[in-house]
Design an enzyme around this catalytic site. Structure first.
Site, PDB file in Angstrom:
ATOM      1  N   ASN A 149     -34.170 -63.584 -73.193  1.00  0.00           N
ATOM      2  CA  ASN A 149     -33.477 -63.318 -71.915  1.00  0.00           C
ATOM      3  C   ASN A 149     -34.679 -62.828 -70.956  1.00  0.00           C
ATOM      4  O   ASN A 149     -34.420 -62.824 -69.650  1.00  0.00           O
ATOM      5  CB  ASN A 149     -32.406 -62.335 -71.831  1.00  0.00           C
ATOM      6  CG  ASN A 149     -32.561 -60.863 -72.603  1.00  0.00           C
ATOM      7  OD1 ASN A 149     -33.799 -60.795 -73.265  1.00  0.00           O
ATOM      8  ND2 ASN A 149     -31.941 -59.957 -72.497  1.00  0.00           N
ATOM      9  N   LYS A 172     -44.548 -63.048 -81.283  1.00  0.00           N
ATOM     10  CA  LYS A 172     -43.417 -64.002 -81.708  1.00  0.00           C
ATOM     11  C   LYS A 172     -42.543 -64.164 -80.676  1.00  0.00           C
ATOM     12  O   LYS A 172     -41.623 -63.359 -80.922  1.00  0.00           O
ATOM     13  CB  LYS A 172     -43.066 -63.697 -83.135  1.00  0.00           C
ATOM     14  CG  LYS A 172     -41.893 -64.268 -83.617  1.00  0.00           C
ATOM     15  CD  LYS A 172     -42.022 -65.818 -83.666  1.00  0.00           C
ATOM     16  CE  LYS A 172     -40.736 -66.538 -84.147  1.00  0.00           C
ATOM     17  NZ  LYS A 172     -39.634 -66.825 -83.070  1.00  0.00           N
ATOM     18  N   GLY A 225     -33.836 -57.226 -79.396  1.00  0.00           N
ATOM     19  CA  GLY A 225     -33.109 -58.148 -80.020  1.00  0.00           C
ATOM     20  C   GLY A 225     -31.648 -57.414 -80.248  1.00  0.00           C
ATOM     21  O   GLY A 225     -31.518 -56.344 -79.844  1.00  0.00           O
ATOM     22  N   SER A 226     -31.002 -58.200 -80.832  1.00  0.00           N
ATOM     23  CA  SER A 226     -29.577 -57.624 -81.558  1.00  0.00           C
ATOM     24  C   SER A 226     -29.617 -56.478 -82.318  1.00  0.00           C
ATOM     25  O   SER A 226     -30.740 -56.461 -83.285  1.00  0.00           O
ATOM     26  CB  SER A 226     -28.886 -58.749 -82.170  1.00  0.00           C
ATOM     27  OG  SER A 226     -29.397 -59.234 -83.170  1.00  0.00           O
ATOM     28  N   GLU A 247     -35.628 -52.245 -79.738  1.00  0.00           N
ATOM     29  CA  GLU A 247     -34.749 -51.997 -78.469  1.00  0.00           C
ATOM     30  C   GLU A 247     -33.539 -53.046 -78.882  1.00  0.00           C
ATOM     31  O   GLU A 247     -33.886 -54.157 -78.566  1.00  0.00           O
ATOM     32  CB  GLU A 247     -35.726 -52.230 -77.274  1.00  0.00           C
ATOM     33  CG  GLU A 247     -34.990 -52.088 -75.843  1.00  0.00           C
ATOM     34  CD  GLU A 247     -34.289 -52.978 -75.047  1.00  0.00           C
ATOM     35  OE1 GLU A 247     -33.120 -53.190 -75.387  1.00  0.00           O
ATOM     36  OE2 GLU A 247     -34.797 -53.709 -74.647  1.00  0.00           O
ATOM     37  N   CYS A 281     -29.564 -56.566 -71.763  1.00  0.00           N
ATOM     38  CA  CYS A 281     -29.102 -55.463 -72.521  1.00  0.00           C
ATOM     39  C   CYS A 281     -28.517 -54.214 -71.758  1.00  0.00           C
ATOM     40  O   CYS A 281     -27.644 -53.671 -72.272  1.00  0.00           O
ATOM     41  CB  CYS A 281     -30.196 -54.879 -73.629  1.00  0.00           C
ATOM     42  SG  CYS A 281     -30.805 -56.261 -74.440  1.00  0.00           S
ATOM     43  N   GLU A 379     -20.789 -56.365 -76.803  1.00  0.00           N
ATOM     44  CA  GLU A 379     -21.468 -56.817 -75.818  1.00  0.00           C
ATOM     45  C   GLU A 379     -21.245 -58.331 -75.463  1.00  0.00           C
ATOM     46  O   GLU A 379     -21.270 -59.220 -76.336  1.00  0.00           O
ATOM     47  CB  GLU A 379     -23.142 -57.024 -76.200  1.00  0.00           C
ATOM     48  CG  GLU A 379     -24.225 -56.987 -75.077  1.00  0.00           C
ATOM     49  CD  GLU A 379     -25.483 -56.795 -75.603  1.00  0.00           C
ATOM     50  OE1 GLU A 379     -25.856 -57.002 -76.760  1.00  0.00           O
ATOM     51  OE2 GLU A 379     -26.200 -56.413 -74.992  1.00  0.00           O
TER      52      GLU A 379
HETATM   53  C1  SIN Z   1     -33.453 -55.908 -71.487  1.00  0.00           C
HETATM   54  O1  SIN Z   1     -32.500 -56.816 -71.408  1.00  0.00           O
HETATM   55  O2  SIN Z   1     -33.486 -55.513 -72.873  1.00  0.00           O
HETATM   56  C2  SIN Z   1     -34.368 -55.865 -70.478  1.00  0.00           C
HETATM   57  C3  SIN Z   1     -33.850 -55.039 -69.361  1.00  0.00           C
HETATM   58  C4  SIN Z   1     -34.658 -54.596 -68.446  1.00  0.00           C
HETATM   59  O3  SIN Z   1     -35.918 -54.461 -68.872  1.00  0.00           O
HETATM   60  O4  SIN Z   1     -34.334 -54.201 -67.316  1.00  0.00           O
END
Ligand code: SIN
Length: 476
Positions: A149, A172, A225-226, A247, A281, A379
């Protein structure tokens, strides 16, 4: 269409391997291919990064900084090419892709500077004849596993601090958006990083991750990721007590209190919810509005959402690009349909768009939602805003915290006292107060609870790549 390669120990490799196609979700066309690397390629990258670590970690912070400064400048010089690739491979609107290149480069710049501020400590001794010190050392070889993303920024938020701290890196990237990483690798080469300091492996996530996890020369995994995959990595890291920064998923609440400036709240909700078609996220995933301003908010918000344009992200006028793939579209559809079946009302949107050849979903606002609906628990990762009416501030806080996630939350109120009291009670690593776009290179980004471990960015970001070594020095 181009066939891209991996980069290991200063060489572009992998041409003999099978390839995977990178598909543009706006039109299902193939953008390019990358090699399907596995354990063998991961092992070669580990060997290269391990070998390069000695010399790289011994450079001065100023020397490492100069490489990063060059990379930063090259990223900005190549902003348009990077942005075009990003939009082609994962669909985000081109103006957002340009913004992401700036955002990604800002991490390289910040950590180029921050690397010069890795301070040790001298601690007063409890007896005469001793000096107590804390020295700082890079953790070693780092593997950065990143999502589709934010194909550029999630890499640079990891490799920037790792390289500045003196670590060597294996990237990766996601198989959905690896070409941005290939281009970043080309820029690293142009910036002159010594061979083996930055390596790129594409292909099978499970096979590559297995090799990275099993080799004790890889001292740190940094992953975005998830939560599901994060938990697997936690289990796999146990045998070697490998360092982890994670994260993970979020389920951000956005609270609008009855003294909020409604126009500010609407602008914040649009910025937070519809960035990257809701595939972020920290996107607002649940909106709680106090009853006194519920109707006004819903009306103003849905009018703005109706105006958002949907289409191929390469079109300069597009606000909302496609979802990443068919599975993403199916998830969004399932969340909306389940909510509607349980009594939610669609205020605007609520449809998949299939006549453009890609995987699109209309920007959607749904009202009359309640906590039993899946969309209020999981989510969604799509352009859908469910809005729930709440009576009190306490109710909003309780709903907001009633989740295993704790990444980002948003609060809209004009009262300083109220804002502070609400935020103190929110179990979230990031809070936007009258602000729908809180991310920046110089601040700590990360979550509480099941949203992750550690922080990226800011002063804290580089700590994740450093060990403390306590040295007790006996003196006559
Ligand atoms: C993410 O979706 O984890 C990144 C979003 C961001 O850095 O603002």
């Amino acid at each position: 269409m181009e066939n891209y390669a991996m980069h290991i120990n200063g060489n572009w490799v992998g041409e003999e391997l099978d390839t995977l196609s990178v598909i543009n979700p706006a039109n299902n066309e193939t953008v390019g291919t990358v090699p399907i690397g596995g354990e063998a390629e991961a092992n070669k990258a580990i060997e290269a990064a391990h070998h390069a670590f000695g010399a790289w970690s011994k450079l001065t912070a100023y020397e490492r900084s100069a490489y990063l400064e060059r990379l930063h400048d090259l990223m900005l010089e190549n902003q348009e090419e990077l942005a075009q690739i990003m939009t082609l491979e994962m669909g985000k609107p081109i103006h957002e892709s340009r913004g992401e290149v700036n955002y990604a480069a800002s991490f390289i710049k910040w950590f180029a500077e921050e690397g010069k501020r890795i301070y040790g400590e001298t601690i007063p001794a409890h007896v005469k004849g001793k000096r107590l010190q804390v020295w700082r050392k890079p953790v070693g070889v780092v593997a950065a596993i990143t999502p589709w993303n934010f194909p550029a920024a999630m890499l640079t938020r990891k490799m920037g601090p790792a390289l500045a701290a003196g670590c060597t890196v294996i990237m990766k990237p996601s198989s959905e958006s690896p070409i941005t990483a290939v281009k970043l690798m080309e820029l690293c080469e142009e910036a002159g990083f010594p061979k083996g300091v930055v390596n790129l492996v594409t292909g099978s996530s499970s096979k590559i991750a297995k090799a990275l996890m099993e080799d004790n020369r890889v001292r740190k995994i940094t992953f975005t990721g998830s939560t599901e995959v994060g938990k697997i990595l936690i289990r796999q890291s146990a045998d070697q007590v490998k360092r982890l920064s994670l994260e993970l998923g979020g389920h951000a609440p956005l609270i609008v209190l009855d003294d909020a400036d409604i126009d500010t709240a609407v602008a914040g909700a649009i910025a937070s919810k519809f960035r990257n078609a809701g595939q972020t996220c920290i996107c607002a995933n649940r909106v709680y509005v106090q009853s006194g301003v519920y109707e006004e908010f819903l009306e103003k918000f849905s009018k703005k959402v109706e105006k958002l344009t949907v289409g191929n992200g390469l079109d300069e006028s597009v606000d909302i690009g496609p979802l990443i793939n068919q599975a993403g579209l199916e998830k969004v559809t399932r969340h909306v349909d389940e909510a509607v079946a349980k009594g939610a009302s669609v205020v605007t949107g609520g449809k998949s768009i299939t006549d453009q050849g890609g995987v699109f979903y209309s920007p959607t606002v749904i009202g009359d939602v309640d906590p039993s609906m899946v969309i209020m628990q999981e989510e969604t990762f799509g352009p859908v805003a469910p809005v729930q009416k709440v009576e009190t501030e306490a109710e909003a806080i309780a709903f907001a915290n009633d989740t295993p996630y704790g990444l980002a939350a948003y609060v809209f109120t004009e009262s300083v006292a109220r804002g502070m009291q609400v935020i103190e009670q929110l179990d979230y690593g990031i809070v936007g107060w009258n602000d729908g776009a809180p991310s920046a290179a110089q601040v700590p980004f990360g979550g509480m609870k099941e949203s992750g471990i550690g922080r990226e960015g800011g002063r804290e970001g580089i700590e994740e790549f450093l060990e403390s070594q306590y040295v007790s020095i006996g003196m006559k």
